[in-house]
Design an enzyme around this catalytic site. Sequence first.
Site, PDB file in Angstrom:
ATOM      1  N   ARG A  51       1.309 -12.241  -9.117  1.00  0.00           N
ATOM      2  CA  ARG A  51       0.302 -12.517 -10.141  1.00  0.00           C
ATOM      3  C   ARG A  51       0.972 -13.288 -11.271  1.00  0.00           C
ATOM      4  O   ARG A  51       2.095 -12.962 -11.676  1.00  0.00           O
ATOM      5  CB  ARG A  51      -0.305 -11.226 -10.708  1.00  0.00           C
ATOM      6  CG  ARG A  51      -1.340 -10.561  -9.821  1.00  0.00           C
ATOM      7  CD  ARG A  51      -2.617 -11.376  -9.663  1.00  0.00           C
ATOM      8  NE  ARG A  51      -3.591 -10.731  -8.798  1.00  0.00           N
ATOM      9  CZ  ARG A  51      -3.690 -10.906  -7.478  1.00  0.00           C
ATOM     10  NH1 ARG A  51      -2.861 -11.722  -6.850  1.00  0.00           N
ATOM     11  NH2 ARG A  51      -4.623 -10.284  -6.775  1.00  0.00           N
TER      12      ARG A  51
ATOM     13  N   GLU B 116      -4.435 -19.264 -14.318  1.00  0.00           N
ATOM     14  CA  GLU B 116      -4.951 -19.979 -13.135  1.00  0.00           C
ATOM     15  C   GLU B 116      -6.473 -20.005 -13.049  1.00  0.00           C
ATOM     16  O   GLU B 116      -7.052 -20.859 -12.370  1.00  0.00           O
ATOM     17  CB  GLU B 116      -4.372 -19.384 -11.851  1.00  0.00           C
ATOM     18  CG  GLU B 116      -4.844 -17.982 -11.529  1.00  0.00           C
ATOM     19  CD  GLU B 116      -4.226 -17.435 -10.240  1.00  0.00           C
ATOM     20  OE1 GLU B 116      -3.005 -17.520 -10.065  1.00  0.00           O
ATOM     21  OE2 GLU B 116      -4.982 -16.902  -9.409  1.00  0.00           O
TER      22      GLU B 116
ATOM     23  N   HIS C 260      -2.567 -20.413  -5.329  1.00  0.00           N
ATOM     24  CA  HIS C 260      -2.966 -19.074  -4.865  1.00  0.00           C
ATOM     25  C   HIS C 260      -3.453 -19.122  -3.410  1.00  0.00           C
ATOM     26  O   HIS C 260      -4.573 -18.700  -3.107  1.00  0.00           O
ATOM     27  CB  HIS C 260      -4.050 -18.493  -5.776  1.00  0.00           C
ATOM     28  CG  HIS C 260      -4.023 -16.985  -5.802  1.00  0.00           C
ATOM     29  ND1 HIS C 260      -4.135 -16.251  -6.960  1.00  0.00           N
ATOM     30  CD2 HIS C 260      -3.866 -16.081  -4.799  1.00  0.00           C
ATOM     31  CE1 HIS C 260      -4.076 -14.962  -6.670  1.00  0.00           C
ATOM     32  NE2 HIS C 260      -3.913 -14.835  -5.368  1.00  0.00           N
TER      33      HIS C 260
HETATM   34  P1  NAD Z   1       1.739  -2.676  -2.820  1.00  0.00           P
HETATM   35  O1  NAD Z   1       0.857  -1.810  -3.649  1.00  0.00           O
HETATM   36  O2  NAD Z   1       1.909  -2.356  -1.373  1.00  0.00           O
HETATM   37  O3  NAD Z   1       3.196  -2.738  -3.477  1.00  0.00           O
HETATM   38  C1  NAD Z   1       3.420  -2.883  -4.843  1.00  0.00           C
HETATM   39  C2  NAD Z   1       4.746  -2.216  -5.175  1.00  0.00           C
HETATM   40  O4  NAD Z   1       5.001  -2.425  -6.558  1.00  0.00           O
HETATM   41  C3  NAD Z   1       4.750  -0.710  -4.928  1.00  0.00           C
HETATM   42  O5  NAD Z   1       5.851  -0.350  -4.126  1.00  0.00           O
HETATM   43  C4  NAD Z   1       4.857  -0.123  -6.325  1.00  0.00           C
HETATM   44  O6  NAD Z   1       5.597   1.099  -6.376  1.00  0.00           O
HETATM   45  C5  NAD Z   1       5.555  -1.229  -7.086  1.00  0.00           C
HETATM   46  N1  NAD Z   1       5.322  -1.143  -8.530  1.00  0.00           N
HETATM   47  C6  NAD Z   1       4.158  -1.018  -9.172  1.00  0.00           C
HETATM   48  N2  NAD Z   1       4.342  -0.994 -10.514  1.00  0.00           N
HETATM   49  C7  NAD Z   1       5.673  -1.114 -10.707  1.00  0.00           C
HETATM   50  C8  NAD Z   1       6.497  -1.163 -11.861  1.00  0.00           C
HETATM   51  N3  NAD Z   1       5.977  -1.072 -13.092  1.00  0.00           N
HETATM   52  N4  NAD Z   1       7.824  -1.316 -11.709  1.00  0.00           N
HETATM   53  C9  NAD Z   1       8.368  -1.390 -10.454  1.00  0.00           C
HETATM   54  N5  NAD Z   1       7.634  -1.345  -9.318  1.00  0.00           N
HETATM   55  C10 NAD Z   1       6.304  -1.208  -9.441  1.00  0.00           C
HETATM   56  O7  NAD Z   1       1.185  -4.148  -3.003  1.00  0.00           O
HETATM   57  P2  NAD Z   1       1.379  -5.389  -2.028  1.00  0.00           P
HETATM   58  O8  NAD Z   1       0.329  -5.368  -0.975  1.00  0.00           O
HETATM   59  O9  NAD Z   1       2.795  -5.485  -1.615  1.00  0.00           O
HETATM   60  O10 NAD Z   1       1.016  -6.598  -3.015  1.00  0.00           O
HETATM   61  C11 NAD Z   1       1.802  -6.871  -4.159  1.00  0.00           C
HETATM   62  C12 NAD Z   1       1.044  -7.841  -5.050  1.00  0.00           C
HETATM   63  O11 NAD Z   1       0.931  -9.097  -4.385  1.00  0.00           O
HETATM   64  C13 NAD Z   1      -0.423  -7.450  -5.318  1.00  0.00           C
HETATM   65  O12 NAD Z   1      -0.534  -6.556  -6.408  1.00  0.00           O
HETATM   66  C14 NAD Z   1      -1.067  -8.783  -5.630  1.00  0.00           C
HETATM   67  O13 NAD Z   1      -1.037  -8.988  -7.031  1.00  0.00           O
HETATM   68  C15 NAD Z   1      -0.159  -9.805  -4.951  1.00  0.00           C
HETATM   69  N6  NAD Z   1      -0.852 -10.541  -3.869  1.00  0.00           N
HETATM   70  C16 NAD Z   1      -0.871 -11.904  -3.936  1.00  0.00           C
HETATM   71  C17 NAD Z   1      -1.499 -12.635  -2.934  1.00  0.00           C
HETATM   72  C18 NAD Z   1      -1.529 -14.139  -2.960  1.00  0.00           C
HETATM   73  O14 NAD Z   1      -2.307 -14.760  -2.212  1.00  0.00           O
HETATM   74  N7  NAD Z   1      -0.712 -14.803  -3.751  1.00  0.00           N
HETATM   75  C19 NAD Z   1      -2.121 -11.950  -1.862  1.00  0.00           C
HETATM   76  C20 NAD Z   1      -2.063 -10.565  -1.824  1.00  0.00           C
HETATM   77  C21 NAD Z   1      -1.418  -9.853  -2.830  1.00  0.00           C
END
Ligand code: NAD
Length: 336
Positions: free
Chosen positions: A234, A263, A295
């Site tokens: 993000r 964005e 994105h």
């Molecule tokens: P997820 O929930 O499986 O993993 C997120 C991880 O971040 C978890 O392990 C959590 O413990 C950790 N976390 C949360 N807050 C934290 C903090 N303050 N400090 C340290 N670690 C922390 O999520 P995911 O499926 O792996 O996706 C991650 C991110 O990717 C999503 O939140 C989304 O914003 C982004 N995403 C982007 C796209 C894209 O097209 N660019 C697509 C899907 C997801």
Amino acid sequence: MKVAVFNTKSYDRMFLEQANQSFHHELKFFDIALNPETCKLGFGFEAVCGFVSDRFDRDVLTQLAEGGTRLIALRCAGFNNVDLSAAQDLNLTVVRVPAYSPYGVAEHAVALILALNRKIYRAHNRIHNGNFSLEGLLGFEIHGKTVGILGTGKIGLAMASIMKGFGTEVLTYDVIRNPACEALGVRYVTKEELFKMSDIISLHLPLTKETHHLIDQKALAQMKDGVMLINTSRGGLIDSICLIEGLKKGKIGYLGLDVYEEEESLFFEDHTGQVIQDDVFARLLTFPNVLITGHQAFFTRNALKNIAETILRNIADFEQGKISSENEVAVARIKR
Ligand code: NAD
């Protein structure tokens, strides 16, 4: 259930209509993004479906709730665009698609790494101009480098697994350790250690109050000179202004972005021929070592199929009063 689907493109409609053959919801598609002015279109629909660039703030949610909406169905994993406290106050249920293409997003992050390192985008343009010079295209070998992954959830795990395959040392940072990641032989370290030791840093954290501007001037100062920074998570994880200074000074050697803080006013639309009003974004585009995609990390056939099926199943589950806790987004989730 009657569902107003906002911000739809041809590909959303195609995959949702295909998946809906098994669910038979009454889908009404709107091209327009959801905001306080457009949300009136959702009145009378029990479910409103939106994407990352739709605004589910208190104003919008209040209007939708008054118009009869009971369910907000996100067709994405991130939910930073939803005021969850407001949703709770208004008794609105919020569902999302927690996992649809962890590999797709991780693979896109790797694509940015390789394209930046080997300057593929510059080489491609040169060849088309008849310029076969190698000057300025020198890259490095990923093998043996140290890769820092922040966030070891579904996408971070996929990323760690791919980067292990490249023969890199993988350092990780997360508030919760992922045993599947540890089994790959990654090393959990502090954020500061990760910044200090990594040649390549890739962000896979959700955007929350705690992670907002996680990469700022102070964090950049701790990183290696010439670090490669990749963000497919993000935009708000990075303070975009400090990127420009970091790039000018050579602190950031390579920058790959699939997301950008502001964005909302740019991405997902064709602005060809228009003047970009965002000066920070326009400046970022001038650096030869910056690669930006709009994105699209999630944008694979597998993902669109999974998203459509999950979102329609979420709506059906809500109708039957049995939403999976993994897919429901509650206030507790953001209070870490
Ligand atoms: P997820 O929930 O499986 O993993 C997120 C991880 O971040 C978890 O392990 C959590 O413990 C950790 N976390 C949360 N807050 C934290 C903090 N303050 N400090 C340290 N670690 C922390 O999520 P995911 O499926 O792996 O996706 C991650 C991110 O990717 C999503 O939140 C989304 O914003 C982004 N995403 C982007 C796209 C894209 O097209 N660019 C697509 C899907 C997801």
